[in-house]
Each structure stands twice: as structure tokens, then as C-alpha cells.
Design an enzyme around this catalytic site. Structure first.
Site, PDB file in Angstrom:
ATOM      1  N   GLY A  75       3.111  -6.113   2.507  1.00  0.00           N
ATOM      2  CA  GLY A  75       4.446  -6.019   1.934  1.00  0.00           C
ATOM      3  C   GLY A  75       5.475  -6.662   2.832  1.00  0.00           C
ATOM      4  N   ALA A  76       5.361  -6.397   4.135  1.00  0.00           N
ATOM      5  CA  ALA A  76       6.300  -6.950   5.105  1.00  0.00           C
ATOM      6  C   ALA A  76       5.753  -6.675   6.500  1.00  0.00           C
ATOM      7  CB  ALA A  76       7.685  -6.341   4.938  1.00  0.00           C
ATOM      8  N   MET A  77       6.379  -7.305   7.496  1.00  0.00           N
ATOM      9  CA  MET A  77       5.925  -7.151   8.878  1.00  0.00           C
ATOM     10  C   MET A  77       7.129  -7.040   9.794  1.00  0.00           C
ATOM     11  SD  MET A  77       3.529  -6.842  11.005  1.00  0.00           S
ATOM     12  CE  MET A  77       3.772  -6.632  12.773  1.00  0.00           C
TER      13      MET A  77
ATOM     14  N   HIS B 295      10.866   0.516  11.969  1.00  0.00           N
ATOM     15  CA  HIS B 295       9.820   0.156  12.932  1.00  0.00           C
ATOM     16  C   HIS B 295      10.404  -0.344  14.254  1.00  0.00           C
ATOM     17  CE1 HIS B 295       5.777   0.721  11.638  1.00  0.00           C
ATOM     18  NE2 HIS B 295       5.854  -0.015  10.561  1.00  0.00           N
TER      19      HIS B 295
ATOM     20  N   HIS C 282      11.689   0.730   5.895  1.00  0.00           N
ATOM     21  CA  HIS C 282      10.452   0.904   6.668  1.00  0.00           C
ATOM     22  C   HIS C 282      10.380  -0.096   7.817  1.00  0.00           C
ATOM     23  CE1 HIS C 282       6.162   2.020   7.166  1.00  0.00           C
ATOM     24  NE2 HIS C 282       6.033   0.760   7.532  1.00  0.00           N
ATOM     25  N   GLU C 283      10.564  -1.365   7.500  1.00  0.00           N
ATOM     26  CA  GLU C 283      10.432  -2.384   8.549  1.00  0.00           C
ATOM     27  C   GLU C 283      11.557  -2.265   9.574  1.00  0.00           C
ATOM     28  OE1 GLU C 283       7.629  -3.731   8.574  1.00  0.00           O
ATOM     29  OE2 GLU C 283       7.125  -3.166   6.538  1.00  0.00           O
TER      30      GLU C 283
ATOM     31  N   ASN D 108       7.933  -7.694  12.875  1.00  0.00           N
ATOM     32  CA  ASN D 108       8.063  -8.485  14.097  1.00  0.00           C
ATOM     33  C   ASN D 108       9.456  -8.319  14.713  1.00  0.00           C
ATOM     34  OD1 ASN D 108       5.566  -9.954  13.184  1.00  0.00           O
ATOM     35  ND2 ASN D 108       7.015 -10.685  11.653  1.00  0.00           N
TER      36      ASN D 108
ATOM     37  N   GLU E 248       2.674   3.834  11.900  1.00  0.00           N
ATOM     38  CA  GLU E 248       2.766   3.684  10.447  1.00  0.00           C
ATOM     39  C   GLU E 248       3.013   5.017   9.732  1.00  0.00           C
ATOM     40  OE1 GLU E 248       3.298   1.026   9.160  1.00  0.00           O
ATOM     41  OE2 GLU E 248       2.527  -0.459  10.567  1.00  0.00           O
TER      42      GLU E 248
ATOM     43  N   GLU F 235      -0.261  -9.129  13.017  1.00  0.00           N
ATOM     44  CA  GLU F 235      -0.892  -7.822  12.996  1.00  0.00           C
ATOM     45  C   GLU F 235      -2.065  -7.835  12.019  1.00  0.00           C
ATOM     46  OE1 GLU F 235       0.137  -3.066  12.420  1.00  0.00           O
ATOM     47  OE2 GLU F 235       1.705  -4.539  12.122  1.00  0.00           O
TER      48      GLU F 235
END
Length: 871
Positions: free
Chosen positions: A267-269, A307, A303-304, A271, A326, A127
Site C-alpha cells: 500500500g505504501a512505504m 511510522h 499509518h505511514e 521511508n 507494524e 523493505e
């Protein structure tokens, strides 16, 4: 909507893709010198495209093309065109299979976008547009496909091979190599693709969903860090259960994996099924992580994880809709933190973040709507406006609809759009359809930039016992938007008696440029408690007297507004004292102000976490935002003066509260109760340390006791020492480094402490630390901890009058830009606020921006921000 030339991309130009991809079969042959990527795509013409091109245009950057095969036949160069940013397959059929083989060099990828190496391991960040650095593809979020991925590597060097979805095959190959295949049953855009390969330790657990399914949980970390995963694993399970209970969302795969890597821009993703995290948001134990780190880890994990539904199962149609995933997911993780820590303190922290990052962004040359109209480089729009203000816009919808109806709207959104790439409009329409409320005017929050300002006046009619609030809204001019229409603004209020008793509370709907609200049966003139809970991201102008603010600070029944009254009272006082400072008059702290703090210390011990926040003065950055022309020296001097005066007059109380909460434990387990005690104790210590030598030994004793067992207390002791030029400061820094030199995340704290020091030699020290063996300009965490702390969090040193801080930052930006443009662009932003300072500083900052712009090899990321800053 792609952007190969560096020209602006516009939302108004959106058109559906001419082609779609049904399935993707990827094979990665991972080797030390290079990686061979084979991508087999099942492509078909998009039936929704009105005038599809006969040619398939794929995105690709920094790729060595090895072969192209269409429906089993190798294509000659006459059948395709290759540019630096694309691969165009000429005259394709309506349905076909395309196989593309490319060679890439992950070990040379310092931008940390696409496939790269971190700590000897392979990992990805796709991303927003990193996948095009892996293979040629339709790299846009509205192209969703099912992925199957095979990873091939030397088993001894890379025993762990991971990708999205569920593992379906594991084979031993010749020459000590092995192959693992993963299949994701859910369609996703390519920005959610991920792979990891390397030597990793694994913490494993499981979670039973509300429907009874068993989900395997795995957290992979670099070797030697397995003892720091327990808190992250608890946070994963807490987030999974919370999302089931709060939003009815259950996890959908058989396995949920997290990999923590040292080199990561974000911070993080999120996927799908394989989240990749910056190590700072996974690794924690009391010896090495502060209480704040623990809370942040829970928040980022939530948060992740959230998502998975708001971002993965339903994604954004195009990058202009970024806040759809987001802003919504920030709102969800903020609710998680509020539910699992302290609702009031969590809200306070949300608002502090918004006011110190997003409000200045809205007031400067980089202002943009929550849904931008255009961009040059999409990476520049991962901003506080899109994230934090976007979350506030969601929160306002919840306020307008009520929690129960808002939940119905969320359920409708999930039911309608699961598996699709959609827009902000479709989210708002779900809320309208669930509630029957017309949100046409409310949509302006997505399209208009700037922070609305509410000018409030009031009038009390004693004879008729009527109270009237008159509210006028305005919004400053922002780039490209000289005129604004009135917003629909929800304003929660309370009316307080002079005794501190609440008369009434209400929710006002401000829709006009000017509006009056009348309240009947009001026996005495009330004191208004405005914008309770910060019900809208606006600024309020109301002529509160000191006495009114004192009453609200002591007695407001809305705890957030109690804190807010204290902040407002302190800012009003600071601005008056700054005026005295400019006149060279003697500064005097009102006794009533001191009495309020005494009252807090004596009466609020039952809520230690909130008390610590109530005792904390507004930051220098927030105070600066209240001034037409920022005077960093005056702000710093006056704020420090207030702390010294409070410490002097309330010394015994601060000492008593410190001792009452000073629990000496070896590696204390993280709990909110324990964190609250430590936070309160350390706020008291910060006050006491302003009195100088008298309490230096107390600080040194805390540092000595905590150094090897309690990072929260260690950092709290070191922080005030950083601002005192004394031998003990240097000794403590040396001891800290020797104790933790083998832990990169702790050394990040060591860098940050020195970057935040307000002593005159700070910049010189920061320059020297750039050459320290532990510092690495290629590592984002190191850059943020040292350079970022100095530029963003040390205004009195960064804005030193001779401009050397600006020169230093500009040099760093140019050096970083050749390595990691995303990182460089994030660092340049402090220079964009030049208009807020005196003419001399304005010239100095603009000159540095112009110097950056003159660079021949400036990236699109940095170039866009600098150009806009100078407009």
C-alpha cells in the site's frame, strides 16, 4: 540470521552483527540501459559482538560487481569472495572504509523490490530485503547508519531527483545531466532507504509544528494527476497534528515528501522523509474515488506518517520483531481513523478485517504467532497476524493499563529507545515500568499462535441476588504448538436488564483456564453484553437466545455490541436456515427478525453511518468461518434469501430511506456527513435490487446521473447489476469503461466489479479480461483487482464444485511467480484453506498446491507457503 539457502531462519539463532556501519555515501548514475551504484561505507567492528568474524559478509543479489576498494586500495579477487547472495571481504581491519561499485538493471526488475522503473520513473522498495538488490550491504534492520545520497541523471528525462532527508546540493552537469544530493541526519536501517527520479507533478503546502517549525510538504504524482492530491494533502496535515496531540510526536525533518507510483507491491512505504505510495492511496477526487477510498487514503497516510516514530526513529532489531513497528502503527492509525470518522464504525471495520483475514489465518496451516519463531522468506510474514492481531495485542495493553498510563508507557518507550533497533520485549517492559503491572503472562499473546475460544456459562441466584459468569478458555492446536498456556485476556462486559437498561459494566481479567466471576446486588436475571468493544481478539461461545440478542441489538448501551448482537443473531439464523436448506425444507424468515430491521430503519436515522453497518448482513466469508465444513452454495443462497425477504417486507421503508438520503450533487465534496448519507442510501439500494426488475430502473438512473461525477454512487449502482444477466449490465459496463478508460485506478474498479460477479460465466469472463489491453500482469493493482477479487471475494464462483477456479488460480500463481514472487505468494493463500471444505474440494485444492510445488523454478516465497499448506 540471513537466509541465502532457503532454509529456515530461527529467532533463537539471533546474534548481533559482527560489524556496524557509521555512514553511507551513495551515488546513483541513472541511465536508460543500466544504473551504476557507488557505495562508500564507513565500517567498524561491533564492540558488542563476542566473537566477531575476521571477514565482512555483505548481502547482495542480482548485482554485477565492478570494483571493491578498501581504505583507498583496489582489492584483487584473492581478497574477496562473491556468491549469488553475498560478497565476503576477507581479513578486514577493525575500522575501515569500503567502496563498492555495482551495475544493476532497474528496467528489468519485475519483482518491484530494490530499484525499479514504474511509469518511466525510477523508484525503490527496500523493505524487507530489497536494498541488497541495489548494492552489497549489511541488509538487516539492526545495522543503522547515516545516509548521504547523490543522484545523477539526464535532467530533461528525470528533472525530479529525490532521496531521504534534506536536500543539500543541486548541480548542473555536462551533457544535459544534473546531480542532486540528499542527506538524512538520522540513523536508519537500509530498508528505509528510498530514491525517486523522473518526470513528476508536485503539490506543495506547509505545516507548522507545535514548536513553531515550518515543514514543507510535497506530494509528487505522475504527470496529469495533480488535480487528485488535495485530499491527500489535507490528510497529511491532519495526521501530523493528530500525532502531536495524541502521542506528543513532532515531525523531525525540514521536508516531508510523498511520491505516488503505479507499480507497487504494497500500500505504501514509510521511508524516512520520502514515503512511496501506491497511487490508489493518494489520488482521489469525487469523480474517480469512492467514499471508502477517501477514508482509506487518510488511514494509510496516517499509518505511514506515524511510522516516523514507530518504525523509523525506533525500529525493530530483527524481522521477527516486525509487529513491534507494524502492529503498533496499525493500532495508531486505527485510533486516528476512530478519532476522525466514527469510533464505533471504525471499530466495526477493524473487527471485520480481523475476523475475515486473521482468524482464518490463525485456524489454518499458515498460523503463526505475532512474533514468529522462524521463517524461510520474510516477505511471507507481512500478514494479518503480524499487523492486525499485533494491533489488537497493543490495544489490550491499553485496556489493561488505561489510556493515561498507556500514554506514559509510550512516552517512556520513545524516551528510552529513540534512535535504536529494539524488540517487542523492550516495548512491553516500557509498559510494565510505566504502570507497575506485571505483564509476564500477557506476553504469551506474542509467542502463542491461534485464536482463543471462550466458553461462557452463567448462573443467577435469585435468593442471594448474585450472578455468576463462568469462563473457560482454550486455544486450538497450531503448527508447532500442540499445547497452549492460558492467556491473560481483558474482557469488557455489561449486564443488561430485560427492559434494555444497563445494570453494570466491568473489566474482567481472565488468567486461568477456567475462572468464575461473581456480581452482587443484581436484582433480576441479567443479559450479559460480552466482550464490549471487542476488548480481545477471541471467539465467544455463549448460548444467547434469539430474544436476548434482539434486546441487545435494540438496546445495548455499547454501540459496538449492538452491532455485534445483530451479527450474532443473523449468523445463528443463517446456520439454522442452512440446515433447513440441506433438508430441502421451506425457508422461513422469523417475523421478529424482520421487526428488528424495521425498528432500526425507523429509529436510527440520527446515526446514518452506524445504521448502514447495522443493516449490512455478515459477509459470506465470515459466515463460512462459523461452519465446520464450508458450504459455499448454501451460504450464498441463504444470505440472498434473507436480503430478498427483508426487501420484500420492508420495501416501502427502504424506498423512503433511499429517497431521503439521495442527494444529487455534481462531484460532491467528501465529508463524513455526506459519506454517511451515501452509504445508507446505497445499502438500501442493494436490498431493493434483490427484488429484480422493479428497481432496475432506479439503479440505472443512479448510474446514469453519477457516472461522470460521483464514483461512490456509480459503483453502488453497478455492483448489484453485476449479478443480473441482462443487456443493461453489459451496456453499463461499456459506458463505464468508455468514460474512464484513461484512468488506471478507475479501471481497476471495473476489473474488480466483474471479478466479484456471482453469475455462472464469471470465470470465463475473468479469463477473457486477462487478455484485455487495460490488464497488465506486471501491475499489482491490476492483479489484485481482477484475480485477487475473484479468488478472495467471490467464494461461490471461486469454489465452484468442478475445481476450475482452483486450476485458474494455480496457473496465475505460476505465471506470476516468475515475474513477482511476493505478489504470487499473496495470491496462493486461498488454496491453503483446503481443510475447511468437503472432501472433493479438498482433493481438488491439494492437487493444485502439489502441482505448484512440482514446478522446477518455484520461488522461495511461494514454496514456503505451499509446503506449509500441505503439511
Amino acid at each position: 540470521m540471513q537466509n541465502p539457502t532457503g532454509q529456515a531462519v530461527y529467532l533463537a539463532d539471533y546474534k548481533v552483527p559482527d560489524y556496524l556501519i557509521d555512514t553511507v555515501d551513495l551515488e546513483f548514475d541513472l541511465r536508460e540501459e543500466f544504473t551504476i551504484v557507488t557505495a562508500k561505507l564507513a565500517v567498524y567492528i561491533n564492540p558488542s559482538s563476542l566473537q566477531p568474524s575476521p571477514h565482512l559478509i555483505l548481502n547482495g543479489e542480482m548485482l554485477e560487481l565492478l570494483s571493491v576498494v578498501l581504505d583507498g586500495k583496489s582489492l584483487t579477487k584473492a581478497r574477496f569472495q562473491k556468491t549469488e547472495v553475498s560478497l565476503i571481504i576477507l581479513d578486514v581491519p577493525q575500522v575501515f572504509t569500503l567502496e563498492i561499485q555495482t551495475r544493476i538493471k532497474p528496467q528489468e526488475n519485475t519483482a518491484l523490490s530494490g530499484l525499479y522503473k514504474s511509469g518511466g520513473n525510477f523508484c525503490t522498495q527496500c523493505e524487507a530485503q530489497g536494498f541488497r538488490r541495489i548494492t552489497y550491504f549489511l541488509d538487516r534492520p539492526d545495522v543503522m547508519a547515516r545516509f548521504k545520497t547523490t543522484l545523477i541523471a539526464h535532467k530533461k528525462r528525470y528533472p525530479i531527483l529525490l532521496s531521504n532527508g534534506n536536500e543539500i546540493s543541486n548541480k548542473e552537469l555536462s551533457e544535459g545531466r544534473h546531480a542532486v544530493t540528499w542527506e538524512d541526519p538520522f540513523k536508519k536501517p537500509c530498508y528505509l532507504f528510498a530514491l525517486v527520479a523522473g518526470k513528476l507533478d508536485c503539490a506543495e503546502d506547509f505545516f507548522i509544528t507545535q514548536s513553531g517549525r515550518r515543514v514543507i510538504l510535497r506530494i509528487y504524482v505522475e504527470l496529469g494527476h495533480l488535480d487528485k492530491c488535495a485530499h491527500a494533502m489535507k490528510a497529511v496535515k491532519k495526521a501530523m497534528r493528530w500525532d502531536e496531540e495524541k502521542f506528543g510526536r513532532e515531525y523531525d525533518l525540514d521536508i516531508y515528501m510523498i511520491v505516488a507510483v503505479s507499480d507497487f507491491n504494497m500500500g505504501a512505504m514509510e521511508n524516512k522523509g520520502l514515503n512511496i505510495f501506491n497511487t490508489q492511496y493518494i489520488l482521489a477526487k469525487p469523480e474517480t474515488a469512492t467514499d471508502t477510498d477517501y477514508v482509506h487514503i487518510e488511514s494509510v497516510i496516517a499509518h505511514e506518517y506515524c511510522h516516523n516514530w514507530t518504525g523509523n526513529r525506533i525500529t525493530c532489531r530483527d524481522w521477527f520483531q516486525l509487529s513491534l513497528k507494524e502492529g503498533l502503527t496499525i493500532f495508531r492509525d486505527q485510533n486516528f481513523t476512530a478519532d476522525t470518522t466514527s469510533p464505533t464504525v471504525a471499530r466495526i471495520n477493524d473487527v471485520i478485517d480481523l475476523r475475515t483475514s486473521q482468524f482464518p489465518e490463525d485456524a489454518g496451516p499458515l498460523a503463526h504467532p505475532v512474533r514468529p519463531d522462524s521463517y524461510v522468506e520474510i516477505n511471507n510474514f507481512y500478514t494479518s497476524t503480524v499487523y492486525n492481531k499485533g494491533a489488537e495485542v497493543i490495544r489490550m495493553q491499553q485496556t489493561l493499563l488505561g489510556e493515561a498510563v498507556f500514554r506514559k508507557g509510550m512516552d517512556l518507550y520513545f524516551a528510552r529507545y529513540d534512535g535504536q533497533a529494539v524488540t517487542i520485549e523492550e516495548f512491553v517492559k516500557s509498559m510494565e515500568d510505566a504502570s507497575g503491572i506485571d505483564l509476564k503472562q500477557f506476553r504469551l499473546w506474542y509467542s502463542q499462535a491461534g485464536t482463543p475460544v471462550l466458553d461462557v456459562t452463567d448462573q443467577y441466584d435469585a435468593q442471594q441476588k448474585k450472578y455468576t459468569l463462568k469462563i473457560k478458555q482454550s486455544c486450538p492446536v497450531t503448527p508447532g504448538q500442540p499445547e497452549k498456556k492460558p492467556f491473560h485476556i481483558p474482557i469488557k462486559i455489561g449486564l443488561m436488564e430485560a427492559s434494555g437498561k444497563e445494570m453494570r459494566q466491568d473489566l474482567l481479567h481472565l488468567k486461568e483456564a477456567e475462572q468464575a466471576f461473581q456480581f452482587s446486588d443484581i436484582a433480576t436475571p441479567p443479559i450479559p453484553s460480552l466482550l464490549r468493544g471487542f476488548s480481545a481478539p477471541v471467539k465467544i461461545n455463549y448460548a444467547y437466545s434469539d430474544a436476548a440478542l434482539q434486546l441487545l441489538f435494540k438496546s445495548d448501551t455499547d454501540l459496538f455490541n449492538r452491532w455485534e448482537a445483530g451479527q450474532r443473531y443473523t449468523v445463528q439464523l443463517i446456520l439454522r436456515l442452512i440446515n433447513d436448506y440441506h433438508k430441502n425444507e421451506t425457508l422461513l424468515l422469523p417475523t421478529d427478525y424482520i421487526a428488528i430491521f424495521q425498528h432500526l430503519l425507523e429509529t436510527m436515522q440520527d446515526d446514518k453511518l452506524l445504521l448502514a453497518e447495522m443493516l449490512t448482513l455478515p459477509s459470506e466469508k465470515y459466515i463460512a468461518a462459523q461452519m465446520a465444513i464450508i458450504d459455499v452454495e448454501a451460504i450464498h443462497f441463504v444470505r440472498k434469501f434473507i436480503m430478498i425477504e427483508l426487501a420484500t417486507h420492508l420495501q416501502s421503508l427502504f424506498c423512503d430511506v433511499y429517497q431521503e438520503n439521495n442527494e444529487i450533487k455534481s462531484a460532491p465534496e467528501f465529508t463524513m456527513e455526506g459519506a454517511a448519507k451515501r452509504h445508507l442510501k446505497n445499502v438500501c439500494l442493494a436490498y431493493l435490487m434483490t427484488l429484480g426488475k422493479k428497481y432496475k430502473q432506479l439503479t440505472l438512473d443512479q448510474f446514469k446521473i453519477a457516472l461522470s461525477t460521483n464514483m461512490t454512487d456509480t459503483i453502488a449502482a453497478l455492483r448489484p447489476l453485476m449479478n443480473i444477466a441482462c443487456p443493461e449490465r453489459e451496456t453499463a459496463l461499456t459506458q463505464f469503461y468508455q468514460q474512464w478508460k484513461n484512468d488506471p485506478l478507475v479501471i481497476d474498479k471495473w476489473f474488480a466489479l466483474q471479478g466479484s460477479a456471482t453469475l455462472p460465466d464469471t470465470l470465463g469472463r475473468v479469463r477473457c479480461l486477462l487478455e484485455h489491453p487495460a490488464f497488465d500482469l506486471r501491475n499489482p493493482n491490476k492483479v489484485y483487482s481482477l484475480i485477487g477479487t475473484f479468488a478472495y471475494r467471490n467464494p461461490v464462483r471461486f469454489h465452484v464444485a468442478n475445481g476450475e477456479g482452483y486450476q485458474f488460480l494455480a496457473d496465475c500463481v505460476l505465471q506470476l511467480d516468475s515475474l513477482n514472487p511476493q505478489l504470487a505468494a499473496r495470491l496462493v493463500k486461498p488454496l491453503s484453506e483446503w481443510q475447511r471444505y468437503d472432501p472433493k474440494r479438498q482433493d481438488l485444492m491439494r492437487n493444485q498446491l502439489k502441482g505448484i510445488l512440482r514446478s522446477k523454478s518455484i520461488s522461495r516465497d511461494v514454496g514456503e507457503l505451499v509446503s506449509k499448506s500441505l503439511e
